[in-house]
Write an enzyme that holds these catalytic residues in place. Structure first.
Site, mmCIF file in Angstrom:
data_model
loop_
_atom_site.group_PDB
_atom_site.id
_atom_site.type_symbol
_atom_site.label_atom_id
_atom_site.label_comp_id
_atom_site.label_asym_id
_atom_site.label_seq_id
_atom_site.Cartn_x
_atom_site.Cartn_y
_atom_site.Cartn_z
ATOM 1 N N LYS A 110 0.899 -1.270 -0.091
ATOM 2 C CA LYS A 110 0.055 -0.070 0.076
ATOM 3 C C LYS A 110 0.717 1.260 0.082
ATOM 4 O O LYS A 110 0.538 2.393 -0.510
ATOM 5 C CB LYS A 110 -1.016 -0.106 1.258
ATOM 6 C CG LYS A 110 -2.019 -1.218 1.064
ATOM 7 C CD LYS A 110 -3.399 -0.930 2.223
ATOM 8 C CE LYS A 110 -4.165 -2.041 1.726
ATOM 9 N NZ LYS A 110 -3.862 -3.512 1.923
HETATM 10 C C1 LIG Z 1 -4.539 -4.570 1.314
HETATM 11 C C2 LIG Z 1 -3.664 -5.931 1.170
HETATM 12 C C3 LIG Z 1 -4.027 -6.730 0.125
HETATM 13 C C4 LIG Z 1 -5.149 -6.626 -0.604
HETATM 14 O O1 LIG Z 1 -5.320 -5.952 -1.564
HETATM 15 P P1 LIG Z 1 -6.555 -5.040 -2.522
HETATM 16 O O2 LIG Z 1 -6.197 -4.053 -3.241
HETATM 17 O O3 LIG Z 1 -7.451 -4.842 -1.142
HETATM 18 O O4 LIG Z 1 -7.024 -6.378 -3.096
HETATM 19 C C5 LIG Z 1 -3.042 -7.861 0.079
HETATM 20 N N1 LIG Z 1 -2.029 -7.875 1.065
HETATM 21 C C6 LIG Z 1 -1.688 -7.152 1.746
HETATM 22 C C7 LIG Z 1 -0.616 -7.459 2.601
HETATM 23 C C8 LIG Z 1 -2.364 -5.955 1.984
HETATM 24 O O5 LIG Z 1 -2.070 -5.138 2.792
#
Ligand SMILES: *Cc1c(COP(=O)(O)O)cnc(C)c1O
Length: 464
Positions: A110
């Site tokens: 993120k």
């Molecule tokens: C947010 C997240 C996901 C999922 O991603 P999306 O965009 O919500 O599908 C997967 N793995 C981790 C470690 C995350 O923080």
């Protein structure tokens, strides 16, 4: 490039307005009016550095809404703090190519989007002489990445609610040890769902929303999708070069459908990607949809990959728009049907996707296998993607597995898998001993609203 709503209820807006709007004013999600075809650019793009490639891709979607030199500065600044020179390196493990997306400040993918969004907000607010007060609710990962995205930035205050004693100790410390004046952590005496409900109530009060210039950083913001398109191109170029193939398939651990939706846009633009493998844990609404055409909510089960413990995926509506051939009225009626009954049936299949589910037992077995055979430590989210990738192995097409978090963020799952507590990262060493700041409040809309008012009055950041 202009932006339109999936539900067709707003006049087209500019890129900057789309970023500031977040959710479209008609309740839909914003999308670019067209997907730019870039096949002719691929040979020239294949050898660009991460930042230069990001600039080229983003220019396609920003148009002349931000001068190129300014956009370049925003992009460079966003990725300068990553601890790998390639930003998102690709590492081999067995037959797979692991795309490491966790080299940012909070060790989760993120950061790639939220570092960019923070700098973009700062730029736009400065130009507009405006303030933004971000309010968010987190179950763990998003909160810290959002806080790191805007810490210390001018004209922005951020308020993040987390459920007290219900996020992991590392996740809590990653948020509460950020001591910048513009960061306000709130531990609510309740659950994550309480936090989301309070958010919805406060944002639903348009008077309050305007008076306090409230904004959101959740994954419906188009700028987050945009920043994530870049690494799909980067990884596909790199793995095609290493293997001599002309395309790859990408396995994506999925929760809110934000990450994999960026991959879908990359594929539609013409990136050398054959198909996307959608990987879920036991919370498999999306895997079921891509197998059956039926999108139906189930119960949320807690798993080892908590950032994927989601049943209603906020970005799904964007995909639905394209899947229905760009028909906003059908999107609107299907979303209304889904809100009322929790189930819609689209039927058919999409050759761009294959979907599978990795159970808790498979997650643990996969972590153990990759550690024992290849000396590579997968975090539990990445392990779900790897488990699903193995089911869709194709000798003719190399597989890229997106690694969405560093294993040191989930030490308990790692020790459960391999019987040793060896997941470490220097950024997390000693974090539990650092000073922290956090306010505990009741899980109540009035209490949160009063606290916002109190802080904003004190910091004089409240607009007239
Ligand atoms: C947010 C997240 C996901 C999922 O991603 P999306 O965009 O919500 O599908 C997967 N793995 C981790 C470690 C995350 O923080």
């Amino acid at each position: 490039m202009n932006y339109i709503s999936t539900r067709g209820g707003i006049a087209p807006v500019s890129f900057q307005d789309a970023v500031m709007m977040g959710l479209a004013d008609d309740g839909g999600l914003l999308l670019p009016a067209e997907i730019p075809p870039v096949r002719d650019c691929l040979p020239a793009w294949a050898s660009l550095s991460y930042s230069d490639l990001a600039l080229e891709i983003m220019r396609q979607f920003v148009g002349d809404d931000i001068p190129e030199a300014d956009l370049r500065r925003i992009v460079r600044r966003s990725y300068a703090g990553f601890d790998h020179p390639e930003v998102t390196p690709v590492v081999p493990a067995g037959d797979l190519h692991i795309l490491e997306l966790f080299h940012g400040p909070t060790l989760a993918f993120k950061d790639i989007a939220l570092q960019f969004l923070g700098n973009l907000f700062e730029y736009i607010l400065e130009k507009r002489h405006a303030h933004l007060n971000i309010l968010g609710a987190t179950s763990g990962d998003t909160g810290s990445a959002a806080i790191y995205g805007v810490r210390g930035k001018r004209n922005i205050e951020i308020f993040i609610m987390h459920p007290r004693n219900r996020v992991s100790p590392i996740q809590e410390k990653q948020m509460t040890t950020v001591l910048d004046d513009n960061v306000h952590n709130i531990a609510i005496a309740g659950t994550f769902d309480d936090g989301q409900r309070i958010m919805k109530e406060i944002f639903g009060d348009l008077g309050l929303k305007r008076r306090y210039c409230l904004g959101a950083v959740n994954s419906v913001n188009w700028a987050r999708v945009l920043a994530q398109i870049v690494y799909y191109f980067r990884a596909a170029f790199e793995v095609c070069r290493r293997t001599g193939s002309d395309a790859v398939q990408c396995s994506v651990p999925t929760g809110n459908f934000g990450d994999i939706f960026a991959g879908y846009i990359a594929l539609r633009m013409g990136a050398p990607i054959r198909r996307l493998l959608l990987a879920t844990n036991e919370n498999d609404i999306l895997a079921r949809f891509f197998k059956t055409g039926v999108y139906a909510v189930g119960e949320v089960y807690p798993t080892l990959s908590p950032s994927m413990d989601i049943q209603v995926a906020s970005n799904f509506e964007r995909y639905l728009f394209y899947r229905l051939g760009g028909a906003p009225l059908r999107v609107k009626s299907l979303m209304a049907e889904f809100a009322a009954s929790g189930r819609i049936d689209i039927g058919g299949a999409d050759p761009a996707f294959a979907a599978g589910r990795g159970t808790t037992a498979e997650t643990l077995a996969t972590i153990r296998k990759y550690y024992e055979r290849y000396g590579y430590l997968l975090d539990p989210h990445t392990a779900v993607g790897v488990a699903v990738a193995e089911k869709f192995a194709d000798p003719a097409v190399p597989t890229v597995c997106l690694a969405t978090a560093h294993p040191a963020k989930f030490p308990q799952a790692i020790s459960d898998a391999i019987g040793q507590d060896i997941a470490r990262h220097p950024r997390l060493e000693g974090i539990t001993d650092l000073p922290c700041r956090c306010t505990t409040l009741p899980a109540d809309r009035q209490a949160i609203g009063d606290y916002l008012a109190h802080v904003l009055d004190r910091t004089a950041k409240k607009p007239a």
